[in-house]
Design a protein around this motif. Structure first.
Motif, PDB file in Angstrom:
ATOM      1  N   ASP A 111      21.980  -0.945  -7.174  1.00 32.08           N
ATOM      2  CA  ASP A 111      22.451  -2.192  -7.721  1.00 32.08           C
ATOM      3  C   ASP A 111      23.684  -2.676  -6.961  1.00 32.08           C
ATOM      4  N   LEU A 112      24.620  -1.732  -6.736  1.00 31.50           N
ATOM      5  CA  LEU A 112      25.856  -2.053  -6.012  1.00 31.50           C
ATOM      6  C   LEU A 112      25.558  -2.547  -4.603  1.00 31.50           C
ATOM      7  N   MET A 113      24.521  -1.973  -3.995  1.00 30.56           N
ATOM      8  CA  MET A 113      24.179  -2.317  -2.625  1.00 30.56           C
ATOM      9  C   MET A 113      23.331  -3.593  -2.556  1.00 30.56           C
ATOM     10  N   GLY A 114      23.078  -4.168  -3.707  1.00 29.78           N
ATOM     11  CA  GLY A 114      22.363  -5.435  -3.720  1.00 29.78           C
ATOM     12  C   GLY A 114      20.850  -5.306  -3.577  1.00 29.78           C
ATOM     13  N   VAL A 115      20.299  -4.122  -3.897  1.00 28.25           N
ATOM     14  CA  VAL A 115      18.845  -3.964  -3.847  1.00 28.25           C
ATOM     15  C   VAL A 115      18.296  -4.100  -5.265  1.00 28.25           C
ATOM     16  N   LYS A 116      17.393  -5.051  -5.442  1.00 23.91           N
ATOM     17  CA  LYS A 116      16.832  -5.242  -6.777  1.00 23.91           C
ATOM     18  C   LYS A 116      15.743  -4.207  -7.041  1.00 23.91           C
ATOM     19  N   THR A 117      15.885  -3.435  -8.109  1.00 25.46           N
ATOM     20  CA  THR A 117      14.812  -2.530  -8.510  1.00 25.46           C
ATOM     21  C   THR A 117      14.677  -2.600 -10.024  1.00 25.46           C
ATOM     22  N   VAL A 118      13.558  -2.137 -10.522  1.00 23.54           N
ATOM     23  CA  VAL A 118      13.370  -2.090 -11.965  1.00 23.54           C
ATOM     24  C   VAL A 118      13.872  -0.743 -12.447  1.00 23.54           C
ATOM     25  N   TYR A 119      14.817  -0.769 -13.380  1.00 25.50           N
ATOM     26  CA  TYR A 119      15.463   0.452 -13.848  1.00 25.50           C
ATOM     27  C   TYR A 119      14.438   1.412 -14.468  1.00 25.50           C
ATOM     28  N   ASN A 120      14.495   2.676 -14.073  1.00 26.54           N
ATOM     29  CA  ASN A 120      13.616   3.704 -14.618  1.00 26.54           C
ATOM     30  C   ASN A 120      12.120   3.469 -14.392  1.00 26.54           C
ATOM     31  N   HIS A 121      11.811   2.720 -13.371  1.00 24.36           N
ATOM     32  CA  HIS A 121      10.401   2.542 -13.026  1.00 24.36           C
ATOM     33  C   HIS A 121      10.138   3.314 -11.741  1.00 24.36           C
ATOM     34  N   ALA A 122       9.108   4.156 -11.767  1.00 24.86           N
ATOM     35  CA  ALA A 122       8.769   4.859 -10.528  1.00 24.86           C
ATOM     36  C   ALA A 122       7.577   4.126  -9.912  1.00 24.86           C
ATOM     37  N   ASP A 123       6.521   4.823  -9.576  1.00 19.24           N
ATOM     38  CA  ASP A 123       5.421   4.110  -8.928  1.00 19.24           C
ATOM     39  C   ASP A 123       4.190   4.030  -9.811  1.00 19.24           C
ATOM     40  N   PHE A 124       4.403   3.990 -11.100  1.00 18.62           N
ATOM     41  CA  PHE A 124       3.302   3.786 -12.056  1.00 18.62           C
ATOM     42  C   PHE A 124       3.273   2.292 -12.366  1.00 18.62           C
ATOM     43  N   ARG A 125       2.324   1.594 -11.749  1.00 21.73           N
ATOM     44  CA  ARG A 125       2.325   0.145 -11.965  1.00 21.73           C
ATOM     45  C   ARG A 125       0.950  -0.462 -11.737  1.00 21.73           C
ATOM     46  N   LEU A 126       0.745  -1.589 -12.376  1.00 21.68           N
ATOM     47  CA  LEU A 126      -0.479  -2.357 -12.156  1.00 21.68           C
ATOM     48  C   LEU A 126      -0.180  -3.450 -11.146  1.00 21.68           C
ATOM     49  N   MET A 127      -1.114  -3.669 -10.234  1.00 20.24           N
ATOM     50  CA  MET A 127      -0.974  -4.779  -9.287  1.00 20.24           C
ATOM     51  C   MET A 127      -2.314  -5.494  -9.177  1.00 20.24           C
ATOM     52  N   SER A 128      -2.256  -6.808  -9.259  1.00 15.73           N
ATOM     53  CA  SER A 128      -3.485  -7.572  -9.078  1.00 15.73           C
ATOM     54  C   SER A 128      -3.863  -7.559  -7.609  1.00 15.73           C
ATOM     55  N   LYS A 129      -5.085  -7.988  -7.337  1.00 19.40           N
ATOM     56  CA  LYS A 129      -5.554  -8.005  -5.951  1.00 19.40           C
ATOM     57  C   LYS A 129      -4.634  -8.848  -5.075  1.00 19.40           C
ATOM     58  N   ARG A 130      -4.229 -10.021  -5.603  1.00 24.07           N
ATOM     59  CA  ARG A 130      -3.415 -10.881  -4.735  1.00 24.07           C
ATOM     60  C   ARG A 130      -2.016 -10.312  -4.536  1.00 24.07           C
ATOM     61  N   ALA A 131      -1.517  -9.545  -5.513  1.00 21.22           N
ATOM     62  CA  ALA A 131      -0.208  -8.906  -5.331  1.00 21.22           C
ATOM     63  C   ALA A 131      -0.294  -7.837  -4.249  1.00 21.22           C
ATOM     64  N   VAL A 132      -1.390  -7.080  -4.241  1.00 22.63           N
ATOM     65  CA  VAL A 132      -1.552  -6.057  -3.202  1.00 22.63           C
ATOM     66  C   VAL A 132      -1.734  -6.726  -1.840  1.00 22.63           C
ATOM     67  N   GLU A 133      -2.464  -7.835  -1.842  1.00 27.24           N
ATOM     68  CA  GLU A 133      -2.666  -8.550  -0.585  1.00 27.24           C
ATOM     69  C   GLU A 133      -1.327  -9.024  -0.022  1.00 27.24           C
ATOM     70  N   GLU A 134      -0.490  -9.560  -0.892  1.00 24.45           N
ATOM     71  CA  GLU A 134       0.830 -10.023  -0.479  1.00 24.45           C
ATOM     72  C   GLU A 134       1.663  -8.835   0.007  1.00 24.45           C
ATOM     73  N   PHE A 135       1.585  -7.752  -0.746  1.00 24.22           N
ATOM     74  CA  PHE A 135       2.344  -6.554  -0.385  1.00 24.22           C
ATOM     75  C   PHE A 135       1.930  -6.033   0.994  1.00 24.22           C
ATOM     76  N   SER A 136       0.636  -6.160   1.315  1.00 21.82           N
ATOM     77  CA  SER A 136       0.168  -5.621   2.593  1.00 21.82           C
ATOM     78  C   SER A 136       0.720  -6.427   3.776  1.00 21.82           C
ATOM     79  N   ARG A 137       1.384  -7.550   3.506  1.00 19.99           N
ATOM     80  CA  ARG A 137       2.018  -8.300   4.596  1.00 19.99           C
ATOM     81  C   ARG A 137       3.392  -7.727   4.936  1.00 19.99           C
TER      82      ARG A 137
END
Ligand code: UDP
Ligand code: MG
Length: 321
Positions: A152-178
C-alpha cells in the motif's frame, strides 16, 4: 449457459490430487445440477514440473473422468504464478469463465457457487477473500499483514487478504493475457484490468495433505517481486534521501564553520566534515536521478496495455460491441 473451467496449479501434490479432484468434481456436479453452469464444465490441472507422481495421477483422473478432468503439463517448474497463467490462458479458449484455486483445498470450494452467482450478476472478476487467518501461523499472519501494508505504501493496489482464488470471465483473462511481463505478480495486475469486480468471503483452512510449497524464501521472493514489478518508489526514495542529506549538509556547514571560528576544533576537521556531508548528499542525489530514468525505462519495457476498452457505443445500435 456458461462453461466453467476450474484451474488448479499443482507442484508435487500427489497427496492431495485425488482429494482435490473429487471435491472439485462434486462442486461441478452440484452447480451443473442447479443449472448454474454448462454440463461440459471441467477442471484443468496444471502440472508445474512436479517431480513426484502428480502428472500420472492427473492422467489417471482424466482417463477416468474424461469429460470433467483435463490437464496441462508444463515441461519444467516455473512457479505458481506462471503455472496459473499457463492454465488460465489455456482454459480461456475452452471455456467462458474460469475459477483458479490451489490444489491443497485451503480455499473454501463452497464459495465457488457464490462467485458464479456474482458472475451472472455481471462481475468479470470475483476475488476470494480470507475472512480470518486463524489457521495460519503467527509468523505468516504478521508477515502477510506487513506485506499488504508495504504494498500500500509503495502505491501498489492489491485486494487485502486475497490470494489467487478468484473467478475471471473469458474477457478478463483475455485482457490479462495482454500483460506480457516476465516479473509476474497476478494480484497486482487484476485491479489494473478494470471491469466490474466483487469479493466473496471465506475462512481459510489447513492444507488437506502434504506440505506447503511456499517456503519463506519463495514468499519473500514473491513479496519483493510484487513491489519491484509495480513500483519505482524505492528509487524515488533514494532521490529524496539525497536531497535531504544535501539540505542537512548546509546546516552541517554552518555548524562546522561556527566551530571553526570559535576555535574548538582539531585542524582538518572542518574541511573533512564538510566534504563528507556534501559529497554524500550529492552522490545519493545523482544515483536517485539516474534511477529515475532507469525507472522510466523499466516501466516502458514492460509494454503493458495502457487501457482496456470495455465497450464501444456506436451510433448504429446493431454494431454495438
Ligand atoms: N505451486 C505451483 N508451483 C510452485 C509452487 C506451488 O504450482 O512452484 C502450487 C501448489 O501446488 C499449490 C499452490 O501453488 O496448488 C499454492 O501453494 P501452497 O499451498 O504450497 O502455498 P501456501 O498455501 O502454503 O502459501
Ligand atoms: Mg496452500
Amino acid at each position: 449457459m456458461e462453461r466453467l473451467a476450474i484451474v488448479v496449479p499443482c507442484y508435487n501434490e500427489e497427496e492431495v490430487l485425488k482429494i482435490a479432484s473429487k471435491a472439485l468434481r462434486e462442486v461441478l456436479a452440484d452447480l451443473i445440477g442447479k443449472g448454474k453452469i454448462a454440463p461440459d464444465s471441467f477442471i484443468l490441472f496444471v502440472n508445474d514440473g512436479s517431480r513426484d507422481r502428480t502428472w500420472e495421477l492427473i492422467e489417471e483422473e482424466h482417463r477416468q473422468y474424461p469429460g470433467q478432468v483435463c490437464g496441462v503439463k508444463l515441461a519444467a517448474n516455473v512457479g505458481h504464478q506462471f503455472a496459473l497463467t499457463a492454465g488460465l490462458v489455456t482454459a480461456k479458449d475452452m471455456s467462458d469463465v474460469t475459477v483458479s484455486i490451489d490444489a491443497d483445498l485451503q480455499d473454501d470450494v463452497s464459495v465457488i457457487e457464490e462467485m458464479i452467482d456474482k458472475f451472472h450478476e455481471g462481475c468479470d472478476i470475483v476475488y476470494g477473500v480470507r475472512r480470518e487467518r486463524k489457521t495460519d501461523t503467527f509468523f505468516k499472519r504478521v508477515s502477510a499483514q506487513a506485506f499488504y501494508r508495504l504494498m500500500d505504501l509503495m502505491g501498489v493496489k492489491t485486494v487485502y487478504n486475497h490470494a489467487d482464488f478468484r473467478l475471471m470471465s473469458k474477457r478478463a483473462v483475455e485482457e490479462f493475457s495482454r500483460y506480457k511481463e516476465t516479473n509476474l505478480f497476478l494480484r497486482g495486475i487484476m485491479p489494473l484490468i478494470g471491469y466490474r469486480t466483487d469479493s466473496v468471503y471465506y475462512d481459510r483452512k489447513e492444507r488437506v495433505a502434504g506440505k506447503s510449497k511456499y517456503p519463506l524464501k519463495k514468499m519473500l521472493a514473491l513479496a519483493f517481486n510484487g513491489i519491484s514489478s509495480f513500483s519505482v518508489k524505492p528509487i524515488s526514495l533514494i532521490l529524496g534521501v539525497g536531497m535531504l542529506i544535501l539540505c542537512v549538509s548546509a546546516l552541517a556547514a554552518v555548524y562546522a564553520l561556527i566551530s571553526y571560528f570559535t576555535g574548538h576544533v582539531v585542524p582538518g576537521w572542518t574541511s573533512l566534515i564538510l566534504s563528507i556531508w556534501f559529497l554524500g548528499g550529492l552522490q545519493l542525489l545523482a544515483v536517485g536521478l539516474v534511477g529515475l530514468y532507469i525507472g522510466k525505462i523499466y516501466i516502458e519495457v514492460k509494454e503493458r496495455p495502457r487501457y482496456n476498452i470495455e465497450q464501444v457505443l456506436r451510433a448504429d445500435r446493431e454494431k454495438e460491441m
